[in-house]
Write a protein that holds these residues in place. Structure first.
Motif, PDB file in Angstrom:
ATOM      1  N   THR A  45      35.836  66.968  86.004  1.00 45.32           N
ATOM      2  CA  THR A  45      34.450  67.536  86.092  1.00 45.32           C
ATOM      3  C   THR A  45      34.415  69.071  86.237  1.00 45.32           C
ATOM      4  N   THR A  46      35.214  69.490  87.273  1.00 41.75           N
ATOM      5  CA  THR A  46      35.024  70.879  87.675  1.00 41.75           C
ATOM      6  C   THR A  46      35.616  71.749  86.771  1.00 41.75           C
ATOM      7  N   THR A  47      36.806  71.404  85.919  1.00 44.03           N
ATOM      8  CA  THR A  47      37.374  72.154  84.737  1.00 44.03           C
ATOM      9  C   THR A  47      36.189  72.315  83.427  1.00 44.03           C
ATOM     10  N   LEU A  48      35.486  71.112  83.209  1.00 41.55           N
ATOM     11  CA  LEU A  48      34.491  71.226  82.201  1.00 41.55           C
ATOM     12  C   LEU A  48      33.407  72.134  82.515  1.00 41.55           C
ATOM     13  N   ARG A  49      33.139  72.353  83.986  1.00 50.37           N
ATOM     14  CA  ARG A  49      32.025  73.103  84.467  1.00 50.37           C
ATOM     15  C   ARG A  49      32.351  74.436  84.326  1.00 50.37           C
ATOM     16  N   MET A  50      33.773  74.860  84.607  1.00 53.29           N
ATOM     17  CA  MET A  50      34.267  76.312  84.359  1.00 53.29           C
ATOM     18  C   MET A  50      34.340  76.747  82.885  1.00 53.29           C
ATOM     19  N   ILE A  51      34.702  75.635  82.286  1.00 50.62           N
ATOM     20  CA  ILE A  51      34.905  76.016  80.899  1.00 50.62           C
ATOM     21  C   ILE A  51      33.367  76.511  80.102  1.00 50.62           C
ATOM     22  N   CYS A  52      32.203  75.715  80.497  1.00 50.00           N
ATOM     23  CA  CYS A  52      31.055  76.044  79.902  1.00 50.00           C
ATOM     24  C   CYS A  52      30.136  77.097  80.768  1.00 50.00           C
TER      25      CYS A  52
END
Length: 308
Positions: A45-52
């Motif tokens: 989830t943290t990775t997804l949020r950094m990407i977007c």
């Protein structure tokens, strides 16, 4: 050449003494569906949020849809649709009212037409005046997806979107995801379901903040170096506890009345099953499953909560 929809390198996110995402690289081309897998608390989830653009990395860099994920976060957000783990729309509004609300947030022109098209596409038109709070999990999932694609994004980030949804609704959801990808929309979806992972064009496996494997299903299985044997016959499934702790064995699991045993060492595998070669029990070599590989990778990863 077409540029990647997502191209990030060395992403790091630290909370206190814990490195939640640890030097993650990820490149995904337009129109591809990438499954993002890993145990709970591994940084998906943290990775997804950094990407977007919802979180700023502590280290690393990259682009999303051609925009810098640090300096052009607002431009990324406008072109991305993000579906969170928990249902985030208003349960005291109808389906249509929720979509109209989302459309106004994006300041969409011709809002009525856009909402009508979204309702039709996701099969929600006949329920559009139903209160959202009265919907089942599968219908809430459809509504959440409709809200994500209402502004016609180029990228979808879906965080465990089918958790708790029945198999029929999951299949319908994935059919829609493939239809969107066929239109050129890039999809990064986190999931715990192996059958869903196998429906993705490619997979990224993260364990406790570190990217452990990347590629197609077949590439990941081949690169794992695992060997497997399957036992069939009376009582085969009951041997799992004995074989699970045998030297060199990474997994021993019952599948119905059969037993699936895996090891990266073919000699250790043969030695482990030898005492259980008996009349009525048949042992055959088999290809490891994706689940076998992920259990093996989890065993190699260090829990970053313990390390902290």
């Amino acid at each position: 050449m077409t540029k990647p929809a997502i191209d990030v390198k060395g992403l790091v996110k630290i909370y206190g003494s814990r490195t939640v995402v640890d030097n993650v690289d990820l490149t995904i081309m337009p129109g591809r569906i990438c499954g993002f897998l890993g145990p709970n608390g591994s940084g998906k989830t943290t990775t997804l949020r950094m990407i977007c653009g919802l979180l700023t990395p502590d280290a690393g860099s990259g682009t999303c849809l051609g925009h810098d994920i640090i300096t052009e976060r607002d431009a990324v957000k406008v072109q991305a649709g993000y579906m969170t783990q928990r249902f985030g729309l208003y349960e005291d509004l109808t389906i249509r009212e929720n979509l109209e609300f989302v459309g106004r947030l994006y300041r969409l022109r011709d809002l009525r037409r856009r909402v009508d098209e979204s309702l039709d596409r996701l099969g929600l038109a006949t329920r559009q005046h139903q209160l959202t709070g009265s919907l089942s999990g599968g219908w809430k999932q459809r509504l959440a997806l409709a809200a994500c694609v209402l502004h016609e994004p180029k990228l979808l980030l879906l965080d465990e979107p089918t958790a708790g949804v029945d198999p029929k609704a999951r299949r319908a959801f994935w059919d829609e995801i493939h239809a969107l990808a066929a239109q050129g929309i890039t999809v990064l979806v986190s999931t715990h379901y192996m059958d869903e992972a196998e429906r993705c064009h490619e997979i990224a496996y993260i364990a406790y903040g570190k990217l452990m494997a990347r590629g197609t299903t077949q590439e990941i299985i081949t690169q794992s170096g695992l060997h497997a044997m399957v036992a069939t016959g009376p009582g085969a499934d009951r041997l799992a506890p004995q074989l699970r702790d045998a030297p060199g064995i990474t997994a021993a699991a019952a599948f119905g009345t059969t037993l699936h045993v895996c090891s990266p060492d073919p000699t250790a595998l043969a030695r482990a099953v030898e005492p259980y070669r008996r009349e009525g029990l048949t042992w055959e070599e088999a290809e490891p499953t994706l689940e076998d590989v992920f259990i093996h990778l989890m065993g190699q990863a260090q829990d970053n909560a313990l390390a902290a």
